[in-house]
Motif scaffolding. Structure first.
Motif, mmCIF file in Angstrom:
data_model
loop_
_atom_site.group_PDB
_atom_site.id
_atom_site.type_symbol
_atom_site.label_atom_id
_atom_site.label_comp_id
_atom_site.label_asym_id
_atom_site.label_seq_id
_atom_site.Cartn_x
_atom_site.Cartn_y
_atom_site.Cartn_z
ATOM 1 N N LYS A 46 -4.207 40.368 -30.803
ATOM 2 C CA LYS A 46 -4.162 39.521 -31.808
ATOM 3 C C LYS A 46 -3.401 40.212 -33.102
ATOM 4 O O LYS A 46 -2.216 39.824 -33.692
ATOM 5 C CB LYS A 46 -5.346 39.998 -33.003
ATOM 6 C CG LYS A 46 -6.671 39.163 -32.744
ATOM 7 C CD LYS A 46 -7.917 39.317 -33.769
ATOM 8 C CE LYS A 46 -8.717 39.171 -32.608
ATOM 9 N NZ LYS A 46 -10.510 39.285 -33.994
ATOM 10 N N THR A 79 -12.842 39.062 -40.163
ATOM 11 C CA THR A 79 -13.180 39.167 -38.328
ATOM 12 C C THR A 79 -14.317 40.361 -38.107
ATOM 13 O O THR A 79 -15.454 39.953 -37.823
ATOM 14 C CB THR A 79 -12.584 39.300 -37.457
ATOM 15 O OG1 THR A 79 -11.914 37.881 -38.045
ATOM 16 C CG2 THR A 79 -12.736 38.828 -36.539
ATOM 17 N N THR A 188 -18.931 24.403 -31.519
ATOM 18 C CA THR A 188 -18.526 25.646 -31.133
ATOM 19 C C THR A 188 -17.224 26.360 -31.780
ATOM 20 O O THR A 188 -16.946 27.276 -31.742
ATOM 21 C CB THR A 188 -19.967 26.926 -30.504
ATOM 22 O OG1 THR A 188 -21.278 26.773 -31.345
ATOM 23 C CG2 THR A 188 -19.215 28.472 -30.810
ATOM 24 N N GLU A 189 -16.989 26.456 -30.285
ATOM 25 C CA GLU A 189 -15.576 25.784 -29.581
ATOM 26 C C GLU A 189 -14.497 25.548 -30.514
ATOM 27 O O GLU A 189 -13.676 26.306 -31.453
ATOM 28 C CB GLU A 189 -15.022 25.113 -28.609
ATOM 29 C CG GLU A 189 -16.370 26.388 -27.420
ATOM 30 C CD GLU A 189 -15.558 27.468 -27.236
ATOM 31 O OE1 GLU A 189 -14.203 28.211 -27.184
ATOM 32 O OE2 GLU A 189 -16.363 28.070 -26.825
ATOM 33 N N ILE A 190 -15.219 24.450 -31.493
ATOM 34 C CA ILE A 190 -13.792 23.891 -32.379
ATOM 35 C C ILE A 190 -13.703 24.492 -33.487
ATOM 36 O O ILE A 190 -12.726 24.922 -34.154
ATOM 37 C CB ILE A 190 -14.281 22.572 -33.043
ATOM 38 C CG1 ILE A 190 -13.911 21.333 -32.059
ATOM 39 C CG2 ILE A 190 -13.624 21.696 -33.943
ATOM 40 C CD1 ILE A 190 -14.773 20.186 -32.103
ATOM 41 N N SER A 192 -14.467 27.800 -33.961
ATOM 42 C CA SER A 192 -14.100 29.308 -33.119
ATOM 43 C C SER A 192 -12.152 29.040 -33.147
ATOM 44 O O SER A 192 -11.823 30.133 -33.909
ATOM 45 C CB SER A 192 -14.502 29.825 -31.937
ATOM 46 O OG SER A 192 -16.148 29.795 -32.099
ATOM 47 N N SER A 193 -12.061 28.168 -33.077
ATOM 48 C CA SER A 193 -10.508 28.076 -32.797
ATOM 49 C C SER A 193 -10.324 27.554 -34.462
ATOM 50 O O SER A 193 -9.047 28.401 -34.408
ATOM 51 C CB SER A 193 -10.240 26.152 -31.674
ATOM 52 O OG SER A 193 -11.390 26.673 -30.481
ATOM 53 N N VAL A 194 -10.692 27.218 -35.410
ATOM 54 C CA VAL A 194 -10.222 26.884 -36.221
ATOM 55 C C VAL A 194 -10.645 28.545 -37.298
ATOM 56 O O VAL A 194 -9.159 27.987 -37.766
ATOM 57 C CB VAL A 194 -11.073 25.751 -37.133
ATOM 58 C CG1 VAL A 194 -11.205 26.111 -38.636
ATOM 59 C CG2 VAL A 194 -11.341 24.511 -36.800
ATOM 60 N N TRP A 195 -11.156 29.067 -36.886
ATOM 61 C CA TRP A 195 -10.733 30.096 -37.520
ATOM 62 C C TRP A 195 -9.710 31.244 -36.788
ATOM 63 O O TRP A 195 -9.612 31.824 -37.444
ATOM 64 C CB TRP A 195 -12.186 31.226 -36.655
ATOM 65 C CG TRP A 195 -12.492 32.957 -36.736
ATOM 66 C CD1 TRP A 195 -12.144 33.858 -36.455
ATOM 67 C CD2 TRP A 195 -13.378 33.233 -37.955
ATOM 68 N NE1 TRP A 195 -12.023 34.910 -37.249
ATOM 69 C CE2 TRP A 195 -12.448 34.766 -38.709
ATOM 70 C CE3 TRP A 195 -13.551 32.745 -39.300
ATOM 71 C CZ2 TRP A 195 -13.177 35.543 -39.442
ATOM 72 C CZ3 TRP A 195 -14.214 33.491 -40.670
ATOM 73 C CH2 TRP A 195 -14.019 34.757 -40.630
ATOM 74 N N ASP A 196 -9.510 31.085 -35.608
ATOM 75 C CA ASP A 196 -8.819 31.981 -35.054
ATOM 76 C C ASP A 196 -7.674 31.643 -35.813
ATOM 77 O O ASP A 196 -5.896 32.200 -36.451
ATOM 78 C CB ASP A 196 -8.481 31.683 -33.429
ATOM 79 C CG ASP A 196 -9.669 32.920 -32.578
ATOM 80 O OD1 ASP A 196 -10.055 33.555 -33.222
ATOM 81 O OD2 ASP A 196 -9.976 31.965 -31.792
ATOM 82 N N ALA A 197 -7.466 29.981 -36.214
ATOM 83 C CA ALA A 197 -6.043 29.323 -36.678
ATOM 84 C C ALA A 197 -6.341 29.576 -38.252
ATOM 85 O O ALA A 197 -4.576 29.445 -38.506
ATOM 86 C CB ALA A 197 -6.095 27.991 -36.952
ATOM 87 N N ASN A 198 -6.963 30.814 -38.561
ATOM 88 C CA ASN A 198 -6.930 30.678 -40.084
ATOM 89 C C ASN A 198 -5.816 32.318 -39.938
ATOM 90 O O ASN A 198 -6.021 33.091 -41.341
ATOM 91 C CB ASN A 198 -7.930 30.792 -40.774
ATOM 92 C CG ASN A 198 -8.150 30.723 -42.280
ATOM 93 O OD1 ASN A 198 -6.941 30.428 -42.890
ATOM 94 N ND2 ASN A 198 -8.922 31.126 -42.604
#
Length: 269
Positions: A46, A79, A188-190, A192-198
């Motif tokens: 990260k 996180t 869950t994957e969607i 998680s991806s939204v979380w990482d994009a933030n």
């Protein structure tokens, strides 16, 4: 008065959960240490965002690399909080529903939603994120010459608490879907991806995505609002919504939880 008594009771139980989790994880110290190293490795990946930001000297709508560092640090800090309090519990909730183990938890003399949400607290894995996130926020804060006043620090902490509530409300949704669907891994994957994009300022996205991420699926409240507030870049509408959103969404999650329990049927039946 009853609310205060119940609040104290649940805080006491939360402290017991934390104590039991620490004792349990200390019995397997190798796993505890390994978890810290694994999470540190993810953290190093990260931090590449930070390297890119400073190497390219990128500016986003007037935000300098030092200010952007605050946003990334806030994301990493949240996180750590998410991994510590909620991640394992949300994963277990799906298993409780599939196995019918939720039946045994229903008879406990405590809020079932509270029990399944914070029963297991991860101690080791959040440490790298919480430390690194706090250091990054502090470095960005100092470099950006934001006054270290009591009001600024208090407001930042308040909005981190608000971000924690929003994290809970948003990231529990895939687990709640398991009451209706057998497999929720895609959801869950969607999420998680939204979380990482933030992990970057929401200003990098177009206006429509900013509005959706602020008012409809308010993930941007989690990472953006605390830094924007101390930078005095939060609009009055955003400030009011930042205060109301955790209340509104917690009530919605509460209604969704009650609805989920109505459709729940034990696998043992």
């Amino acid at each position: 008065m009853n609310f205060v008594i119940e609040l104290r009771r649940h805080l006491y139980i939360l402290a017991l959960f934390a104590k039991n989790s620490v004792i349990s994880q200390m019995e397997y110290r190798f796993n505890f240490i390994t978890g810290i190293f694994v999470e540190t490795a993810f953290l190093m990946a990260k931090l590449l965002y930070v390297v890119v930001v400073y190497k390219t000297n990128v500016h986003i709508d007037g935000l300098t690399p030092d200010i952007i560092l605050m946003f990334i640090g806030t994301h990493i800090l949240l996180t750590g909080i998410y991994m510590g309090f909620f991640y394992n519990n949300f994963q277990r909730l799906t298993d409780y529903v599939r196995s019918g183990m939720l039946d045994l938890m229903m008879v406990k003399p405590i809020s079932l939603q509270f029990l399944v949400s914070v029963r297991y607290i991860e101690v080791g894995m959040p440490i790298p994120n919480i430390i690194a996130g706090s250091v990054m926020v502090t470095i960005g804060w100092i470099a950006s010459e934001i006054p270290f006043t009591f009001v600024n620090i208090a407001l930042f902490i308040v909005f981190v608490c608000i971000a924690t509530i929003m994290t809970y409300c948003i990231m529990i949704i895939p687990s709640l879907l398991s009451f209706w669907f057998v497999n929720t891994s895609a959801a869950t994957e969607i999420f998680s991806s939204v979380w990482d994009a933030n992990n970057m300022p929401h200003l990098i996205y177009n206006k429509w995505i900013q509005r959706i991420g602020t008012f409809i699926i308010p993930v941007f409240i989690i990472t953006n609002f605390a830094p924007l507030l101390v930078l005095d870049k939060l609009t009055r509408v955003e400030l009011v919504w930042g205060i109301l959103a955790p209340i509104v969404f917690f009530l919605l999650i509460r209604l969704l939880w009650r609805r989920a329990l109505k459709v729940y049927s034990s696998s043992n039946l």
